[in-house]
Design a protein around this motif. Structure first.
Motif, PDB file in Angstrom:
ATOM      1  N   LEU A 153      47.464 -42.088   4.859  1.00 58.30           N
ATOM      2  CA  LEU A 153      46.829 -42.891   3.574  1.00 58.30           C
ATOM      3  C   LEU A 153      47.334 -41.964   2.454  1.00 58.30           C
ATOM      4  O   LEU A 153      47.657 -41.107   2.529  1.00 58.30           O
ATOM      5  CB  LEU A 153      45.325 -43.433   3.574  1.00 58.30           C
ATOM      6  N   ASP A 154      47.149 -42.801   0.813  1.00 57.76           N
ATOM      7  CA  ASP A 154      47.093 -41.833  -0.442  1.00 57.76           C
ATOM      8  C   ASP A 154      46.922 -41.011  -0.802  1.00 57.76           C
ATOM      9  O   ASP A 154      47.008 -39.588  -0.777  1.00 57.76           O
ATOM     10  CB  ASP A 154      47.212 -42.667  -1.312  1.00 57.76           C
ATOM     11  N   ALA A 155      45.789 -41.059  -0.041  1.00 54.05           N
ATOM     12  CA  ALA A 155      44.581 -40.033  -0.440  1.00 54.05           C
ATOM     13  C   ALA A 155      44.971 -38.843   0.377  1.00 54.05           C
ATOM     14  O   ALA A 155      44.688 -37.654   0.672  1.00 54.05           O
ATOM     15  CB  ALA A 155      42.954 -39.911   0.221  1.00 54.05           C
ATOM     16  N   GLN A 156      45.517 -38.646   1.680  1.00 47.50           N
ATOM     17  CA  GLN A 156      45.347 -37.939   3.261  1.00 47.50           C
ATOM     18  C   GLN A 156      46.593 -37.551   2.638  1.00 47.50           C
ATOM     19  O   GLN A 156      46.757 -35.609   2.994  1.00 47.50           O
ATOM     20  CB  GLN A 156      45.713 -39.368   4.592  1.00 47.50           C
ATOM     21  N   LYS A 157      47.774 -37.458   1.983  1.00 48.39           N
ATOM     22  CA  LYS A 157      49.158 -36.857   1.351  1.00 48.39           C
ATOM     23  C   LYS A 157      48.622 -35.993   0.232  1.00 48.39           C
ATOM     24  O   LYS A 157      49.232 -35.040   0.311  1.00 48.39           O
ATOM     25  CB  LYS A 157      49.458 -38.333   0.652  1.00 48.39           C
ATOM     26  N   TYR A 158      47.445 -36.860  -0.120  1.00 49.42           N
ATOM     27  CA  TYR A 158      46.995 -35.954  -1.661  1.00 49.42           C
ATOM     28  C   TYR A 158      46.127 -34.435  -0.736  1.00 49.42           C
ATOM     29  O   TYR A 158      46.999 -32.837  -1.905  1.00 49.42           O
ATOM     30  CB  TYR A 158      46.644 -36.886  -2.270  1.00 49.42           C
ATOM     31  N   ILE A 159      45.448 -34.716  -0.564  1.00 44.07           N
ATOM     32  CA  ILE A 159      45.083 -33.444   0.563  1.00 44.07           C
ATOM     33  C   ILE A 159      45.761 -32.952   1.299  1.00 44.07           C
ATOM     34  O   ILE A 159      46.237 -31.422   1.634  1.00 44.07           O
ATOM     35  CB  ILE A 159      44.362 -33.545   1.108  1.00 44.07           C
ATOM     36  N   LEU A 160      47.337 -33.408   2.082  1.00 38.15           N
ATOM     37  CA  LEU A 160      47.557 -32.017   2.370  1.00 38.15           C
ATOM     38  C   LEU A 160      48.750 -31.343   2.100  1.00 38.15           C
ATOM     39  O   LEU A 160      49.306 -30.653   1.264  1.00 38.15           O
ATOM     40  CB  LEU A 160      48.660 -33.217   3.669  1.00 38.15           C
ATOM     41  N   ASP A 161      49.223 -32.527   0.390  1.00 38.82           N
ATOM     42  CA  ASP A 161      50.492 -31.266  -0.371  1.00 38.82           C
ATOM     43  C   ASP A 161      49.175 -30.443  -1.435  1.00 38.82           C
ATOM     44  O   ASP A 161      50.276 -29.830  -2.092  1.00 38.82           O
ATOM     45  CB  ASP A 161      50.929 -32.660  -1.485  1.00 38.82           C
ATOM     46  N   GLN A 162      48.562 -30.893  -1.081  1.00 39.73           N
ATOM     47  CA  GLN A 162      47.309 -29.944  -2.315  1.00 39.73           C
ATOM     48  C   GLN A 162      47.062 -28.818  -1.173  1.00 39.73           C
ATOM     49  O   GLN A 162      47.037 -27.571  -1.630  1.00 39.73           O
ATOM     50  CB  GLN A 162      46.678 -30.415  -3.279  1.00 39.73           C
ATOM     51  N   THR A 163      47.299 -29.172  -0.231  1.00 41.84           N
ATOM     52  CA  THR A 163      46.508 -27.489   0.844  1.00 41.84           C
ATOM     53  C   THR A 163      47.451 -27.064   1.665  1.00 41.84           C
ATOM     54  O   THR A 163      47.633 -26.006   2.248  1.00 41.84           O
ATOM     55  CB  THR A 163      44.938 -28.328   1.361  1.00 41.84           C
ATOM     56  N   TRP A 164      48.831 -27.635   1.256  1.00 41.52           N
ATOM     57  CA  TRP A 164      49.868 -26.970   2.123  1.00 41.52           C
ATOM     58  C   TRP A 164      50.471 -25.712   2.371  1.00 41.52           C
ATOM     59  O   TRP A 164      50.643 -24.854   2.893  1.00 41.52           O
ATOM     60  CB  TRP A 164      51.409 -28.133   1.746  1.00 41.52           C
ATOM     61  N   ASN A 165      50.424 -25.087   1.390  1.00 40.93           N
ATOM     62  CA  ASN A 165      50.579 -23.548   0.469  1.00 40.93           C
ATOM     63  C   ASN A 165      49.863 -22.600   0.237  1.00 40.93           C
ATOM     64  O   ASN A 165      49.883 -21.727  -0.667  1.00 40.93           O
ATOM     65  CB  ASN A 165      51.972 -23.837  -0.373  1.00 40.93           C
ATOM     66  N   CYS A 166      48.204 -23.258   0.137  1.00 45.88           N
ATOM     67  CA  CYS A 166      47.191 -22.542  -0.072  1.00 45.88           C
ATOM     68  C   CYS A 166      46.671 -21.488   0.601  1.00 45.88           C
ATOM     69  O   CYS A 166      46.753 -21.797   2.161  1.00 45.88           O
ATOM     70  CB  CYS A 166      45.696 -23.510  -0.713  1.00 45.88           C
ATOM     71  N   TYR A 222      43.697 -20.309   1.209  1.00 47.72           N
ATOM     72  CA  TYR A 222      42.096 -21.305   1.907  1.00 47.72           C
ATOM     73  C   TYR A 222      41.825 -22.627   1.690  1.00 47.72           C
ATOM     74  O   TYR A 222      42.049 -22.986   0.099  1.00 47.72           O
ATOM     75  CB  TYR A 222      41.226 -20.073   1.354  1.00 47.72           C
ATOM     76  N   ASN A 223      41.605 -22.961   2.421  1.00 48.12           N
ATOM     77  CA  ASN A 223      41.829 -24.402   2.425  1.00 48.12           C
ATOM     78  C   ASN A 223      40.374 -24.856   2.981  1.00 48.12           C
ATOM     79  O   ASN A 223      39.353 -24.671   3.907  1.00 48.12           O
ATOM     80  CB  ASN A 223      43.087 -25.311   3.259  1.00 48.12           C
ATOM     81  N   VAL A 224      39.836 -26.579   1.863  1.00 49.08           N
ATOM     82  CA  VAL A 224      38.604 -26.793   2.711  1.00 49.08           C
ATOM     83  C   VAL A 224      38.711 -28.199   2.129  1.00 49.08           C
ATOM     84  O   VAL A 224      38.757 -28.172   1.447  1.00 49.08           O
ATOM     85  CB  VAL A 224      37.174 -26.140   2.049  1.00 49.08           C
ATOM     86  N   TRP A 225      38.440 -29.027   3.436  1.00 46.33           N
ATOM     87  CA  TRP A 225      38.673 -30.451   3.155  1.00 46.33           C
ATOM     88  C   TRP A 225      37.275 -31.040   4.023  1.00 46.33           C
ATOM     89  O   TRP A 225      36.704 -30.597   4.972  1.00 46.33           O
ATOM     90  CB  TRP A 225      39.254 -30.878   4.704  1.00 46.33           C
ATOM     91  N   SER A 226      36.503 -31.321   3.093  1.00 47.59           N
ATOM     92  CA  SER A 226      35.442 -31.932   2.906  1.00 47.59           C
ATOM     93  C   SER A 226      35.242 -33.906   3.033  1.00 47.59           C
ATOM     94  O   SER A 226      35.548 -33.796   1.492  1.00 47.59           O
ATOM     95  CB  SER A 226      34.563 -31.248   1.839  1.00 47.59           C
ATOM     96  N   CYS A 227      35.628 -34.089   3.762  1.00 41.06           N
ATOM     97  CA  CYS A 227      36.421 -35.481   3.840  1.00 41.06           C
ATOM     98  C   CYS A 227      34.626 -36.157   4.634  1.00 41.06           C
ATOM     99  O   CYS A 227      34.172 -36.166   5.664  1.00 41.06           O
ATOM    100  CB  CYS A 227      37.228 -36.074   4.784  1.00 41.06           C
ATOM    101  N   SER A 228      34.012 -37.285   3.674  1.00 39.45           N
ATOM    102  CA  SER A 228      32.760 -38.210   4.728  1.00 39.45           C
ATOM    103  C   SER A 228      33.473 -39.073   5.778  1.00 39.45           C
ATOM    104  O   SER A 228      34.755 -39.343   5.409  1.00 39.45           O
ATOM    105  CB  SER A 228      32.322 -38.212   3.669  1.00 39.45           C
TER     106      SER A 228
END
Length: 72
Positions: free
Chosen positions: A47-60, A62-68
């Motif tokens: 989904l678009d939101a999943q793509k956005y999260i994956l792109d933004q956290t790919w090269n960081c 430290y990552n935290v995914w907080s999804c409800s």
């Protein structure tokens, strides 16, 4: 110290070297584009939101995914 023979120098043919270079280019492309890699290699439609999260956290570092619940 190991002495090199002529045979040791020509382990990889030019055809294999070309193949390895092409594979390295493909791997580099998929590492730069993780969403395309998910769709092509894993067969996952994100989904678009999943793509956005994956792109933004790919090269960081430290990552935290907080999804409800019912996020995606």
């Amino acid at each position: 110290m190991k002495l090199m023979n002529k045979r040791d120098k020509n382990i990889l043919s030019s055809r294999k070297l070309e193949l390895y270079e092409k594979n390295a280019d493909i791997i580099a492309f998929y590492r730069r584009n993780p969403c395309i890699a998910c769709e092509d290699l894993l067969g996952l439609k994100l989904l678009d939101a999943q793509k956005y999260i994956l792109d933004q956290t790919w090269n960081c570092q430290y990552n935290v995914w907080s999804c409800s619940r019912n996020f995606g």
